[in-house]
Design a protein around this motif. Structure first.
Motif, short mmCIF file in Angstrom:
data_model
loop_
_atom_site.label_atom_id
_atom_site.label_comp_id
_atom_site.label_asym_id
_atom_site.label_seq_id
_atom_site.Cartn_x
_atom_site.Cartn_y
_atom_site.Cartn_z
N HIS A 131 0.83 -1.23 0.00
CA HIS A 131 0.00 0.00 0.00
C HIS A 131 0.85 1.26 0.00
N ALA A 132 2.10 1.12 0.39
CA ALA A 132 3.01 2.26 0.42
C ALA A 132 4.37 1.77 -0.09
N HIS A 133 4.58 1.85 -1.39
CA HIS A 133 5.81 1.34 -2.01
C HIS A 133 7.00 2.18 -1.55
N LEU A 134 8.07 1.48 -1.16
CA LEU A 134 9.20 2.21 -0.60
C LEU A 134 9.92 3.09 -1.63
N SER A 188 11.48 9.19 -4.46
CA SER A 188 10.95 9.84 -5.66
C SER A 188 10.94 11.35 -5.51
N LYS A 189 11.43 12.03 -6.54
CA LYS A 189 11.41 13.49 -6.52
C LYS A 189 10.30 14.05 -7.39
N SER A 190 9.58 13.16 -8.09
CA SER A 190 8.63 13.67 -9.07
C SER A 190 7.26 13.97 -8.48
N GLY A 250 11.31 5.59 6.03
CA GLY A 250 11.81 6.65 5.15
C GLY A 250 10.71 7.28 4.32
N LEU A 251 9.46 7.03 4.69
CA LEU A 251 8.34 7.59 3.92
C LEU A 251 7.88 8.93 4.48
N SER A 295 8.95 16.40 11.62
CA SER A 295 10.04 17.23 12.08
C SER A 295 11.33 16.92 11.34
N THR A 296 11.41 15.72 10.81
CA THR A 296 12.66 15.35 10.15
C THR A 296 12.41 15.19 8.66
#
Ligand code: ZN
Length: 303
Positions: free
Chosen positions: A84-87, A92-94, A113-114, A298-299
């Motif tokens: 459901h949330a591909h790493l 991705s910057k797009s 890292g999401l 925050s990060t």
């Protein structure tokens, strides 16, 4: 009944009376992603519900409908399992769209890292643009739960609105679930497995327990009974059919006499667009703005 094929695939050409369209780009254990398109004041709002396909595949599929990744306004996640949330989205910057993630999934998003500074945690209803309001409820699924969405879409031209409900990986039927998805115009809900095929499969016992034990997935029969109770006014979209332990014909058979149209999603190709028609005249209920006060991440993670 099944939905009629859509000859004009461009989602901006909504049929008369529709307030939006939903297309399930893919659904199943190898990746889930749906796209909701809603006209809004001369432009269109584009919302992804779940982002379980790679950025490249998502981009390719959306290109068939003349939708660019940069155009997406919001990515709304039910939960953070990788289907459901591909790493890939972490790098991705797009995509300029914020990720809307339930506040209880926040720690996991950071670990995966999401999380980035545009991520918006929610606990209660929130709005996207002027026409879409999303009311979430958190239900049981594995340890962190899953968000089920009741999405109200206001008509541009009248004071009518339509309701789209979206429920996947919900573990078990419950009063809360039934209430939250009740009386939608369009109901998208998982119909994951046939109990017989699941029980007779060569899957390990622990996996069968995880799926059928109340915090995994809904069976075809559970989906059918929920759909009977929820009584969608127009369309039912069946999500997340197991390739190993389900058969689309069984799902189709269950709903064959139902008063709604049925669309089956698949893992390998997008569904037809399901047009969302308003059927109620009361204006959309304003939602609380409290999510806007929640701190953003925050990060900043990822490039
Ligand atoms: Zn899933």
């Amino acid at each position: 009944m099944t939905s009629a094929p859509v000859t004009n695939r461009h989602p901006l050409n909504l049929p008369d009376g529709a307030v939006g369209g939903l297309c399930v780009l893919a659904s199943g254990s190898r990746g889930n992603c749906s796209v909701l398109v809603v006209p809004d004041g001369g432009t269109r709002r584009i919302v992804l519900i779940d982002a379980g396909l790679s950025p490249r595949r998502t981009q390719r599929l959306l290109a068939d409908y003349d939708i660019g990744l940069w155009e997406i306004d919001a990515v709304v996640l039910t939960h953070l399992d990788t289907d459901h949330a591909h790493l890939g989205w972490a790098k991705s910057k797009s995509l300029r769209a914020p990720f809307y993630i339930h506040a209880s999934h926040r720690g996991r998003a950071e670990r995966l890292g999401l999380a980035h500074k545009h991520t918006r945690p929610f606990r209660s209803a929130f709005e996207i643009g002027n026409r879409i309001s999303i009311d979430p409820v958190l239900l049981e699924h594995d340890s962190l739960g899953v968000a089920v969405f009741r999405i109200s879409i206001a008509d541009e031209r009248t004071d009518q609105h339509a309701v789209l409900c979206y429920a996947t990986d919900v573990g078990r039927p419950s009063q809360t679930l039934a209430r939250h998805i009740h009386d939608a115009d369009t109901l998208a809900i998982e119909s994951n497995y046939c109990t017989n095929l699941q029980q007779n499969s060569d899957r390990p016992a622990f996996l069968k327990r995880r799926i059928m034990g109340g915090s995994g997935h809904l069976s075809n029969q559970q989906c059918f009974e929920l759909a009977q109770k929820a009584a969608p006014r127009s369309d039912l979209i069946c999500l997340h059919l197991s390739q190993q332990c389900n058969d689309p014909a069984l799902v189709q058979d269950l709903h064959q006499n139902a008063p709604y149209s049925v669309t089956l999603s698949t893992q390998h190709e997008p569904t037809n667009w399901v047009w969302i028609q308003p059927s109620r005249s009361s204006p959309i209920t304003p939602v609380a703005q409290e999510n806007e006060d929640l701190p953003l991440w925050s990060t900043e993670v990822g490039p």
